[in-house]
Design an enzyme around this catalytic site. Sequence first.
Site, PDB file in Angstrom:
ATOM      1  N   GLU A 113     -60.214   9.923  21.558  1.00 14.24           N
ATOM      2  CA  GLU A 113     -60.678   9.105  22.226  1.00 14.24           C
ATOM      3  C   GLU A 113     -62.255   8.609  21.691  1.00 14.24           C
ATOM      4  O   GLU A 113     -63.171   8.083  22.369  1.00 14.24           O
ATOM      5  CB  GLU A 113     -60.800   9.271  23.690  1.00 14.24           C
ATOM      6  N   HIS A 140     -52.702   5.442  33.258  1.00 13.59           N
ATOM      7  CA  HIS A 140     -53.542   6.681  32.175  1.00 13.59           C
ATOM      8  C   HIS A 140     -54.427   7.552  32.908  1.00 13.59           C
ATOM      9  O   HIS A 140     -54.136   8.511  32.925  1.00 13.59           O
ATOM     10  CB  HIS A 140     -53.837   6.055  30.782  1.00 13.59           C
ATOM     11  N   GLU A 190     -68.382   7.338  52.046  1.00 11.12           N
ATOM     12  CA  GLU A 190     -69.217   7.456  51.160  1.00 11.12           C
ATOM     13  C   GLU A 190     -69.277   7.012  49.579  1.00 11.12           C
ATOM     14  O   GLU A 190     -70.170   6.716  49.128  1.00 11.12           O
ATOM     15  CB  GLU A 190     -69.159   8.895  50.597  1.00 11.12           C
TER      16      GLU A 190
HETATM   17  P1  13P Z   1     -57.568  14.145  22.978  1.00 11.05           P
HETATM   18  O1  13P Z   1     -56.663  15.570  23.041  1.00 11.05           O
HETATM   19  O2  13P Z   1     -57.313  13.581  21.787  1.00 11.05           O
HETATM   20  O3  13P Z   1     -58.668  14.324  23.534  1.00 11.05           O
HETATM   21  O4  13P Z   1     -56.321  13.163  24.179  1.00 11.05           O
HETATM   22  C1  13P Z   1     -56.326  13.393  25.503  1.00 11.05           C
HETATM   23  C2  13P Z   1     -56.223  12.265  26.126  1.00 11.05           C
HETATM   24  O5  13P Z   1     -56.239  12.346  27.218  1.00 11.05           O
HETATM   25  C3  13P Z   1     -55.998  10.974  25.287  1.00 11.05           C
HETATM   26  O6  13P Z   1     -56.222   9.801  26.376  1.00 11.05           O
HETATM   27 ZN    ZN Z   2     -56.023  10.313  28.458  1.00  7.63          ZN
END
Ligand code: 13P
Ligand code: ZN
Length: 281
Positions: free
Chosen positions: A121, A215, A174
């Site tokens: 990322e 996600h 909060e």
């Molecule tokens: P990486 O292991 O490449 O950091 O990816 C983990 C992740 O959460 C992808 O969205």
């Molecule tokens: Zn992720």
Amino acid sequence: MKNLLEAPFVREICRLATNMYRLGWDERNGGNISYLLSEEEVKEWLDVSKELRLIPLAGVENVDFDVSPLKGKVFLVTGTGKYFKNVEFDPEENLGIVRVREDGQIALLWGYRSGGRFTSEFPAHMMCHISRLSKNPKNRIVMHCHPTNLLAMTYVHPLTDRDFSRTLWTFATEDVVVFPDGIGVLPWMLCGTAEIGVATAKKMQDYRLVVWSLHGVYGAGESIDEAFGLIETAEKAAQIYHIVGSRPVLNRLSEANLKELIHLFKIEDQVKWEFFDDPSH
Ligand code: 13P
Ligand code: ZN
């Protein structure tokens, strides 16, 4: 040079990764962190002119991703595929320090010992840094994780910035104080791509918190405490939302209550008033 493993920023990111893992936000290699370091704070720990190797971007064309606003900047970044539970026990394997060169290439200065590379990322992180720095020159942290309750909300809750922000604000007292700017929400998109990076960075013009539906979430801040605290606070309200579940909601914060909080904390100029049914205040 002093021992880099004892540098405050390395200790801090190790503690952060462990906390995130223990909170269940970062199963396996889930999540990633990038920490903008100042030349001043790194200089006694690392010679930033010594490059170990270059790390090419993967899955992103250079034309889709202009890093020039970050030229010369140094970042501490989690490695791709690395488990957050392991970071504190072997920082040099699981973390890297990189510098954005004048020619736009990314040079490794320290870490990723066994030939690893930065998180998949990385483009999204860098785009978010550019976006947040344009809003707040003191921004230093971009972090991504998979907190269970926020993630679960994206399966059952309308995916608009307004709806999401209002639910979180009205499920814990909060929240409007901690993130009066609200929370941005993206639909499901393919991770690791320039497209999701561009979309996240665009949301980061308006928000320090951005949900990736189905996600996880991104948080940004001037410090680890700020970015972590944002996610922690939103995640807590999301947890309450799920505990309440589909039972009739008899009590929750009203717009009038939110306004009382906003006035008490004098954060009128930070609130997304357009999310209120009655924005007068
Ligand atoms: P990486 O292991 O490449 O950091 O990816 C983990 C992740 O959460 C992808 O969205
Ligand atoms: Zn992720």
